[in-house]
Scaffold this active site. Structure first.
Site, PDB file in Angstrom:
ATOM      1  CE1 TYR A 199      -2.630  -3.368   1.154  1.00  0.00           C
ATOM      2  CE2 TYR A 199      -4.251  -1.707   0.594  1.00  0.00           C
ATOM      3  CZ  TYR A 199      -3.912  -3.024   0.805  1.00  0.00           C
ATOM      4  OH  TYR A 199      -4.855  -4.002   0.674  1.00  0.00           O
ATOM      5  CG  ASP A 251      -7.366  -5.173   2.281  1.00  0.00           C
ATOM      6  OD1 ASP A 251      -8.497  -5.103   2.771  1.00  0.00           O
ATOM      7  OD2 ASP A 251      -7.087  -4.723   1.152  1.00  0.00           O
TER       8      ASP A 251
END
Ligand code: NAI
Length: 480
Positions: A148, A252
């Protein structure tokens, strides 16, 4: 309405060191898709429970992208958050093909929201494959680093790289947060879930940090588990887990899995915690497939608001709402994602919760959540490493044999071992070009390190005469 329109200037009590001051101002972002419906439901319940909170409505997400704001978050929204420090946010859809990556990721990074806390808990009567299994766990996901970090490259069409950035500082931060969270909320064990067996430097760093810090928390049972086994264990024996701490991408995925254990995305809340700012949001997204149809389950958003109330010290309000919510489920009142046969609309479900404010749900224990006061985490000092070689990415349609021949000549002329050639991560041993792409990782290792900048530039200059190179990475060793 612009935030400034309903913002009582000079009257923002809960700043800096005094987040408990009442009434607390909260930045509210309705978001996209089902956002408006679930946020409206949540505010109605908070208002009905007489939560001493003032809403400061701000914008972010799709409309902002369309208005040309590349980040998806306008400046006045950022300014408001800086003042209120607490945000209740609906889902923001991620544009495909325009704007930046994601307004969510932007907000998390902008405010340094390093920890994503995702509790997973059974509520009475909520159907799931595991409804008879005791599940009450918390996933702590590192929220800033990893894939990310958004460092992606494409040196030619059809081939892309992404950098998995993991720092010891980031690992120590999230692991310390997890241990402190366990201590404060009386949780007994933490699993650190990583892919350290394969990604030895990046995921391995998370594991090492977790194990080193464990000595400071002797009362907490600290175990490491490989992430794929963790996914398996979560399905075969979820009750063994109390807390899971993990890196961003793992977290996630695994937290969507854990929400599925207790009824699905419709009931999965989260808190994004930074040093200064905290943002509370459902785990789910904008759900465009059901938006505007009164089909959305507002529970995840309501539970996120309950976490928010606990964070700002309003445990009484949190307990009242959580009991009312649990009692609503106890009375088998649910939205269609949980029970398609007797589905309530978003509004009808909200009314059912409001009608039960003040009720106690039999046999139900409300969840706990508290702000964590982080001990100082030191930034590692810069250590001069010894460079012993370089990896160079070259783009070439030549055969492996020709490339190896030419590069070995350059390696020998520059005091290096025979070059190691990799294609799609695989060492190239055969002259066949089968299943190979035109991007090659070429590893030059010096026979006589250190391999300083002068050596590197000379080698790369020679290489440039024959090949188009796209990237150079120094290979270093450190006294660790
Ligand atoms: P999603 O979570 O929006 O939807 C997945 C499935 O779950 C859909 O079938 C949806 O109808 C259902 N669902 C989700 N929330 C529900 C609820 N409260 N009640 C009933 N059903 C619910 O995931 P998807 O479709 O991958 O993403 C849609 C958009 O949301 C994308 O643009 C994505 O980038 C964004 N997104 C935003 C997030 C955030 O703001 N934190 C998180 C995840 C996705």
């Amino acid at each position: 309405m612009k935030p400034s329109d309903n913002y009582p200037k000079g009257d923002l009590k809960p700043t800096d060191k005094n987040p408990m001051a009442s009434p607390q101002h909260i930045t509210v972002i309705a978001g996209d898709g089902i956002g408006q419906e679930v946020v409206d439901a949540t505010l109605q319940i908070l208002d009905a429970a007489s939560a001493p909170l003032n809403w400061v409505h701000c914008q972010a997400g799709e409309a902002c992208f369309r208005n040309g704001i590349a980040t998806g978050v306008p400046e006045d929204t950022l300014a408001t958050i800086k003042q209120t420090k607490v945000v209740l946010k609906g889902p923001l859809s991620t544009p495909v093909g325009f704007g930046e990556r994601s307004a969510n990721v932007y907000l998390r990074k902008y405010f340094g929201l390093f920890a994503n806390v995702r509790p997973v808990k059974q509520y009475p009567n909520v159907p799931s494959l595991f409804k008879d299994t005791p599940i009450d766990l918390v996933v702590i996901r590192e929220n800033i680093e990893d894939l990310y970090a958004g460092i992606e490259y494409s040196h030619q069409p059809g081939i892309a790289h992404s950098i998995k950035l993991i720092s010891e500082y980031g690992c120590n931060y999230i692991n310390t947060f997890a241990y402190e969270y366990a201590k404060l909320t009386q949780r007994k064990s933490i699993h650190c879930a990583t892919k350290a067996n394969i990604l030895k430097k990046t995921e391995g760093m998370m594991k090492r940090s977790f194990e080193q810090l464990s000595t400071q928390y002797p009362g907490i049972n600290a175990k490491h588990m490989i992430i794929d086994n963790c996914a398996h264990q979560l399905v075969v024996n979820p009750s063994q887990f109390d807390m899971i701490v993990t890196t961003n991408m793992n977290g996630d995925i695994i937290s969507d899995l854990t929400s599925g254990l207790v009824g699905g995305l419709g009931i999965a809340p989260s808190a994004n915690i930074g040093q200064d700012v905290a943002m509370f949001e459902a785990v789910h997204g904008a759900a465009p497939d059901i938006a505007g149809q009164q089909l959305a389950n507002p529970t995840a958003m309501i539970l996120s608001a309950i976490m928010m109330c606990r964070y700002i010290g309003m445990d009484d309000v949190a307990d009242t709402i959580e009991h009312a919510l649990a009692k609503t489920f106890y009375d088998s009142k649910m939205t269609g994602d949980l029970n398609p046969t007797s589905a309530l609309s978003t509004n009808a479900f909200t009314t059912a919760v409001i009608e039960r404010l003040g009720d106690t749900c039999p046999g139900f224990t409300p969840s706990s959540f508290k702000p964590i006061h982080m001990p100082p985490i030191s930034t590692p000092s810069i250590q001069p490493g010894t460079c012993h070689g370089i990896d160079v990415v070259i783009i070439s349609d030549h055969s492996p044999t020709d490339i190896a021949h030419e590069l070995n000549r350059i390696a020998t002329a520059n005091g290096c071992e025979p070059v190691e050639l990799f294609n799609r991560g695989k060492a190239v041993h055969s002259p066949e070009k089968d299943q190979m792409i035109s991007q090659w990782f070429c590893r030059f290792t010096s026979k006589h390190p250190p391999f300083d900048n002068h050596h590197i530039l000379k080698l790369v200059n020679e290489l440039s005469e024959h090949y188009h190179w796209a990237q150079i990475e120094k290979l270093c060793t450190f006294n660790e």
